[in-house]
Write an enzyme that holds these catalytic residues in place. Structure first.
Site, short mmCIF file in Angstrom:
data_model
loop_
_atom_site.label_atom_id
_atom_site.label_comp_id
_atom_site.label_asym_id
_atom_site.label_seq_id
_atom_site.Cartn_x
_atom_site.Cartn_y
_atom_site.Cartn_z
CG ASP A 131 38.78 32.46 -43.73
OD1 ASP A 131 38.45 32.53 -42.48
OD2 ASP A 131 39.62 31.33 -44.05
CD GLU A 153 45.18 33.81 -41.64
OE1 GLU A 153 45.55 33.15 -40.61
OE2 GLU A 153 43.87 33.25 -41.87
CD GLU A 167 34.74 29.39 -43.47
OE1 GLU A 167 34.06 29.48 -42.46
OE2 GLU A 167 34.43 28.52 -44.55
CG HIS A 244 35.05 24.91 -36.12
ND1 HIS A 244 36.32 24.82 -36.25
CD2 HIS A 244 35.11 26.16 -36.99
CE1 HIS A 244 37.13 25.52 -36.75
NE2 HIS A 244 35.98 26.47 -37.45
NE ARG A 246 28.44 28.09 -42.60
CZ ARG A 246 27.57 28.53 -41.83
NH1 ARG A 246 26.45 28.00 -42.14
NH2 ARG A 246 27.70 29.48 -41.29
CG HIS A 277 32.14 25.91 -32.53
ND1 HIS A 277 30.92 26.30 -32.86
CD2 HIS A 277 33.23 26.48 -33.23
CE1 HIS A 277 31.33 27.22 -33.83
NE2 HIS A 277 32.62 27.47 -33.87
#
Length: 422
Positions: A131, A153, A167, A244, A246, A277
């Site tokens: 994604d 996926e 995503e 991590h 957003r 990250h």
């Protein structure tokens, strides 16, 4: 060059054909010219590299296939380092201009580069995973170039278009552009059917991350970093921590860091490994409140094989990562998911994962319950592979490679993930 029409999953594709051409051998006999179908595999991020590496390895074993790894530059050098863990390297390397990018700028730049990368020379299919912006751009580039798109996926859904952002929107858009949907689970297939995707265009394969993490965890350690060497050699029970997403940037990540700091004070016998990250702002937000804690390890970016071995021997993971929710299931590892919802519902349903949000008190309380379980703090590193792993059986990559062959008329339709392992 003449064309043949390939029909698969209810759709038709015109492909250049080299069948029927011959060459003369030194002994004068004629043999069919071997033609390997070019499969462009788009990789932009570290998780994509992890999940697509086993698929590329399987395609390399197929006589009909010529996989072409295309890296987009979205996560920079770490992608090449991760591919190298699997003995792979990119054949096509795209680059992004330096500096921060908005989601729209990133997607536009990736689409422009991939539009050229998929056409010189032309691919017979394009494979995207998950994604990310790279996956969306790869699907769009394939669609605009009339190249069939395979989505590995496929079908994950949180039900909230803005969480995770962006995503969830990417997943839905990629589904509309894809010709073959390789769903990791039955739940993912149901999501695709609910979106109106035809059943004959969906295959349940299992998740390729299970193939990757189990393979990587079995590699012997070879360390050039003294900090990682010390972590792997410690006998202390470990908790693996990542943050991590957003939607967690800013205050939520700082609260996650504060929760880990509290736990490190309450449980001095436990080691907390915070996997960094790539984004320095994200990394700083969680690490600032954890510095100088003697049992908190901040090793920086961790190579994937080291990460897999640490995950296999940990007693708990605290993460907002979707991939780690899946990887942890390979080792029966409990996970505290620092999000308000998740598209990996199979882990929640199986009891391996628990949604705890990002409030410090909720994370601490949930971790305390895990530590209170009998034997949880014993440091026992032996975890059996679950007989009913909700994410697959470790053979997803082969199914994905065979599915690409089916799409292009080179292989029969592959068998799906056996019912008992779904």
């Amino acid at each position: 060059m003449r064309q043949v029409v390939i029909r698969c999953a209810g759709k038709s594709f015109a492909m250049p054909s080299r069948r029927g051409k011959f060459f003369r051998t030194t002994d004068g006999e004629h043999n069919a010219l071997s033609f390997r179908q070019r499969i462009a595999v788009v990789v932009g991020t570290r998780p994509e590299a992890i999940k697509l590496a086993p698929v590329v390895q399987e395609l390399q074993r197929m006589r009909w296939a010529r996989p072409v790894l295309v890296t987009t530059g979205q996560h920079g050098p770490v992608v090449h380092e991760t591919l190298a863990c699997f003995g792979l390297r990119a054949q096509v390397e795209l680059t992004l201009p330096p500096g921060a990018h908005s989601v729209s700028e990133l997607t536009a730049g990736l689409l422009s580069g991939l539009g050229k990368g998929l056409s010189t020379p032309a691919a017979q299919a394009v494979v995207v995973q998950g994604d990310t912006s790279s996956a969306l751009a790869g699907a769009m580039a394939g669609f605009f170039s009339a190249i069939p798109v395979v989505h590995v996926e496929a079908g994950l859904r949180s039900g909230d278009l803005r969480s995770p952002f962006p995503e969830e929107a990417h997943r839905r858009m990629i589904a509309e552009l894809s010709d073959l949907h390789l769903a990791p689970t039955r739940a993912a297939r149901r999501n695709l059917r609910a979106q109106g995707i035809a059943a004959e265009r969906i295959l349940v394969t299992g998740n390729t991350v299970i193939d990757a993490v189990v393979s990587a965890s079995r590699r012997p350690p070879v360390h050039h970093d003294p900090a990682l060497r010390r972590i792997e050699r410690t006998c202390a029970p470990l908790v693996l921590v990542t943050a991590h997403r957003r939607e967690n940037w800013g205050a939520p990540i700082r609260r996650i860091g504060a929760a880990v700091a509290t736990l490190s004070r309450q449980y001095p016998e436990v080691g907390f490994v915070v996997a960094a990250h790539m984004n320095p702002l994200v990394r700083t937000a969680i690490e600032d409140c954890l510095r100088d804690r003697p049992n908190v390890h901040l090793p920086g970016p961790i190579p994937y094989d080291t990460f897999a071995r640490l995950l296999a021997r940990s007693l708990l993971a605290i993460t907002d990562s979707g991939g780690i929710q899946e990887e942890a299931a390979a080792f029966g590892l409990p996970v505290l998911v620092t999000r308000d919802n998740t598209e990996r519902t199979e882990g929640i349903d199986s009891g391996l994962a628990r949604l705890v949000g990002t409030q410090e008190s909720e994370i601490v309380t949930a971790a305390e319950k895990e530590f209170a379980r009998e034997g949880a703090l014993s440091g026992d590193a032996d975890r059996p592979f679950p007989p009913r792993n909700p994410y697959g059986d470790g053979r997803a990559a082969r199914r994905c490679a065979d599915a690409c062959g089916w799409l292009l008329g080179e292989r029969p339709k592959p068998s799906e993930l056996p019912e008992e392992t779904r």
